[in-house]
Design a protein around this motif. Sequence first.
Motif, PDB file in Angstrom:
ATOM      1  N   ASP A   1       0.830  -1.201   0.000  1.00  0.00           N
ATOM      2  CA  ASP A   1       0.000   0.000   0.000  1.00  0.00           C
ATOM      3  C   ASP A   1       0.870   1.259   0.000  1.00  0.00           C
ATOM      4  O   ASP A   1       2.006   1.260   0.474  1.00  0.00           O
ATOM      5  CB  ASP A   1      -0.915   0.020   1.226  1.00  0.00           C
ATOM      6  CG  ASP A   1      -1.962  -1.077   1.190  1.00  0.00           C
ATOM      7  OD1 ASP A   1      -2.430  -1.404   0.079  1.00  0.00           O
ATOM      8  OD2 ASP A   1      -2.306  -1.618   2.255  1.00  0.00           O
ATOM      9  N   ILE A   2       0.295   2.336  -0.518  1.00  0.00           N
ATOM     10  CA  ILE A   2       0.974   3.632  -0.559  1.00  0.00           C
ATOM     11  C   ILE A   2       0.323   4.553   0.469  1.00  0.00           C
ATOM     12  O   ILE A   2      -0.909   4.645   0.545  1.00  0.00           O
ATOM     13  CB  ILE A   2       0.876   4.279  -1.953  1.00  0.00           C
ATOM     14  CG1 ILE A   2       1.459   3.349  -3.022  1.00  0.00           C
ATOM     15  CG2 ILE A   2       1.568   5.634  -1.960  1.00  0.00           C
ATOM     16  CD1 ILE A   2       2.942   3.118  -2.896  1.00  0.00           C
TER      17      ILE A   2
ATOM     18  N   ALA B   1       4.485  10.408  -0.321  1.00  0.00           N
ATOM     19  CA  ALA B   1       3.874   9.154  -0.764  1.00  0.00           C
ATOM     20  C   ALA B   1       4.932   8.063  -0.906  1.00  0.00           C
ATOM     21  O   ALA B   1       5.906   8.218  -1.641  1.00  0.00           O
ATOM     22  CB  ALA B   1       3.148   9.365  -2.087  1.00  0.00           C
ATOM     23  N   THR B   2       4.715   6.979  -0.182  1.00  0.00           N
ATOM     24  CA  THR B   2       5.702   5.895  -0.162  1.00  0.00           C
ATOM     25  C   THR B   2       5.012   4.586   0.194  1.00  0.00           C
ATOM     26  O   THR B   2       3.916   4.580   0.767  1.00  0.00           O
ATOM     27  CB  THR B   2       6.802   6.189   0.882  1.00  0.00           C
ATOM     28  OG1 THR B   2       7.788   5.166   0.834  1.00  0.00           O
ATOM     29  CG2 THR B   2       6.223   6.246   2.288  1.00  0.00           C
TER      30      THR B   2
ATOM     31  N   ALA C   1      -2.114  15.897  -4.227  1.00  0.00           N
ATOM     32  CA  ALA C   1      -0.874  15.889  -5.005  1.00  0.00           C
ATOM     33  C   ALA C   1      -0.014  14.676  -4.659  1.00  0.00           C
ATOM     34  O   ALA C   1       0.637  14.087  -5.539  1.00  0.00           O
ATOM     35  CB  ALA C   1      -0.097  17.177  -4.754  1.00  0.00           C
ATOM     36  N   GLU C   2      -0.011  14.277  -3.393  1.00  0.00           N
ATOM     37  CA  GLU C   2       0.740  13.081  -2.988  1.00  0.00           C
ATOM     38  C   GLU C   2       0.096  11.822  -3.563  1.00  0.00           C
ATOM     39  O   GLU C   2       0.781  10.908  -4.024  1.00  0.00           O
ATOM     40  CB  GLU C   2       0.829  13.004  -1.460  1.00  0.00           C
ATOM     41  CG  GLU C   2       1.706  14.068  -0.827  1.00  0.00           C
ATOM     42  CD  GLU C   2       3.142  14.011  -1.326  1.00  0.00           C
ATOM     43  OE1 GLU C   2       3.730  12.905  -1.332  1.00  0.00           O
ATOM     44  OE2 GLU C   2       3.672  15.061  -1.733  1.00  0.00           O
TER      45      GLU C   2
ATOM     46  N   LEU D   1      -0.999   7.472  -8.605  1.00  0.00           N
ATOM     47  CA  LEU D   1      -2.385   7.305  -9.037  1.00  0.00           C
ATOM     48  C   LEU D   1      -2.467   6.223 -10.107  1.00  0.00           C
ATOM     49  O   LEU D   1      -1.721   6.235 -11.083  1.00  0.00           O
ATOM     50  CB  LEU D   1      -2.905   8.628  -9.595  1.00  0.00           C
ATOM     51  CG  LEU D   1      -4.399   8.704  -9.941  1.00  0.00           C
ATOM     52  CD1 LEU D   1      -5.241   8.576  -8.687  1.00  0.00           C
ATOM     53  CD2 LEU D   1      -4.692  10.039 -10.642  1.00  0.00           C
ATOM     54  N   GLY D   2      -3.388   5.277  -9.906  1.00  0.00           N
ATOM     55  CA  GLY D   2      -3.556   4.210 -10.878  1.00  0.00           C
ATOM     56  C   GLY D   2      -4.942   3.618 -10.794  1.00  0.00           C
ATOM     57  O   GLY D   2      -5.588   3.645  -9.739  1.00  0.00           O
ATOM     58  N   SER D   3      -5.411   3.069 -11.902  1.00  0.00           N
ATOM     59  CA  SER D   3      -6.752   2.473 -11.922  1.00  0.00           C
ATOM     60  C   SER D   3      -6.809   1.162 -11.155  1.00  0.00           C
ATOM     61  O   SER D   3      -7.898   0.656 -10.854  1.00  0.00           O
ATOM     62  CB  SER D   3      -7.193   2.242 -13.371  1.00  0.00           C
ATOM     63  OG  SER D   3      -6.293   1.371 -14.032  1.00  0.00           O
TER      64      SER D   3
END
Length: 458
Positions: free
Chosen positions: A104-105, A121-122, A154-155, A160-162
């Motif tokens: 997870d991010i 974001a990591t 923004a993070e 960001l992905g589907s």
Amino acid sequence: MFHQVRSLWGLAVIASALLLAAPVASAGQVGLDVGVSSPTMQAGEKSTNYIRIALSGAALLQSDKRPPVNVAIVIDTSGSMSGEKIVQARNAAIAAINRLHDSDIVSVVLYNSSTEVLVPATKATDRKSIVAKIRGIRAGGNTALFAGVSKGAAEVRKFLGSDSVNRVILLSDGIANVGPKSPRELERLGASLVKEGISVSTLGLGLGYNEDLMSKLATAGSGNHIFVESADDLIAVFNSEFKDLMSVVACDFEIVATVASGVRPVRVLGTQADIVGNTIHIPLAQLYSRQERYFVLEVEVDAGEAGQSRPLVDVSVKYQNMTSETMDKLTSSIAVRFSDESAEVQRDRDLETYAYCAVQIANENNIRATALRDAGQIDDAKELLNHNAKMLLQCATECKTNNVDFVVPELQKNIEVNRYQAENVDNNRDWARNRKVMRGYQNEVQAQQSYPIEVPKK
């Protein structure tokens, strides 16, 4: 003064012909069911009808691999958060971090007079480092809420992905006083983020935050808005929010309803839909396991002749299947017929569709009652809330009489909430609290959150 409300209700209860019911469509993780409160309509007159577009999420099996979560936790660290509030906010954030998988991010954004990205974001692999940073959070300064949400988004965009569940979770106890601060501005922000595939949930802590701003942001952002009265409840609320995140079965929805010739779309109750001509685009960021998420579309239908049938609406739903990682599509259509026999119109009612449409219509009235109370029209607000309770009771009684028992508990919860609010809408001493409870309730009904609607104890 409630002639318009009563007329609306009367239209909502007009009828249904089972022969015209749309079949339930399903594509693995999601089911689509389209119903109309009045499949049989009175001939010879233009009238209003209500369409219910319902999506249902499949149950997740233990063997199912859940999609990765991409979440930004945005925490208000203004001066009003000092003391127990910031302590419990830290504890709740840490508990949430410990629920995440290594894949997870996560990001953590702080805001007061300005914003700070505490944890960029990591992947949630180095929990010790993330937790250590969270433990160092302190409070002080003003409330740049808009900037905090924007920075959190923004993070999220960095990964960001589907194939992931993308969300900003905002915690605040205060009123935005730095940067954009109106409910309308925050509502527009939430709506724009949904179009990117990012949902926004808002947690309002205590009695000092702006519930209009927070609820509009969450509603437009396809997320949850929760009134957290005590800081001690934050861990439980964060746990519920993350439980939702980890049970998403589908996301990135494209819901399009196209009404037929002779039908005019008026509005989608409780949802910021885009209506262009005869086409309605309804936003939805994600659907949870075992959740039913429905939308009520109000339409105006031209007069028809007795015995005539007419197409009403075509519905198309595209979405990202989080289990198969494919884009799936569902379609459904429904029609209406016309009769000059009032008894036939009455007999053919679709009570299930009618009941759920009635809940959303009553919620619109509930929102109006809040506005009446704000304007000092307390008696009118009370009358409208009592009207809601009576009409919902009529619906529940009819459903029970006709063995449509499964919708009665939902109706009963809404009856009790409206009754309670009618009894307490003139309580000036507790109005700040009661207003937040009302806004939270309205958002729950609009979004059909997985959290149960709780009737406050007297």
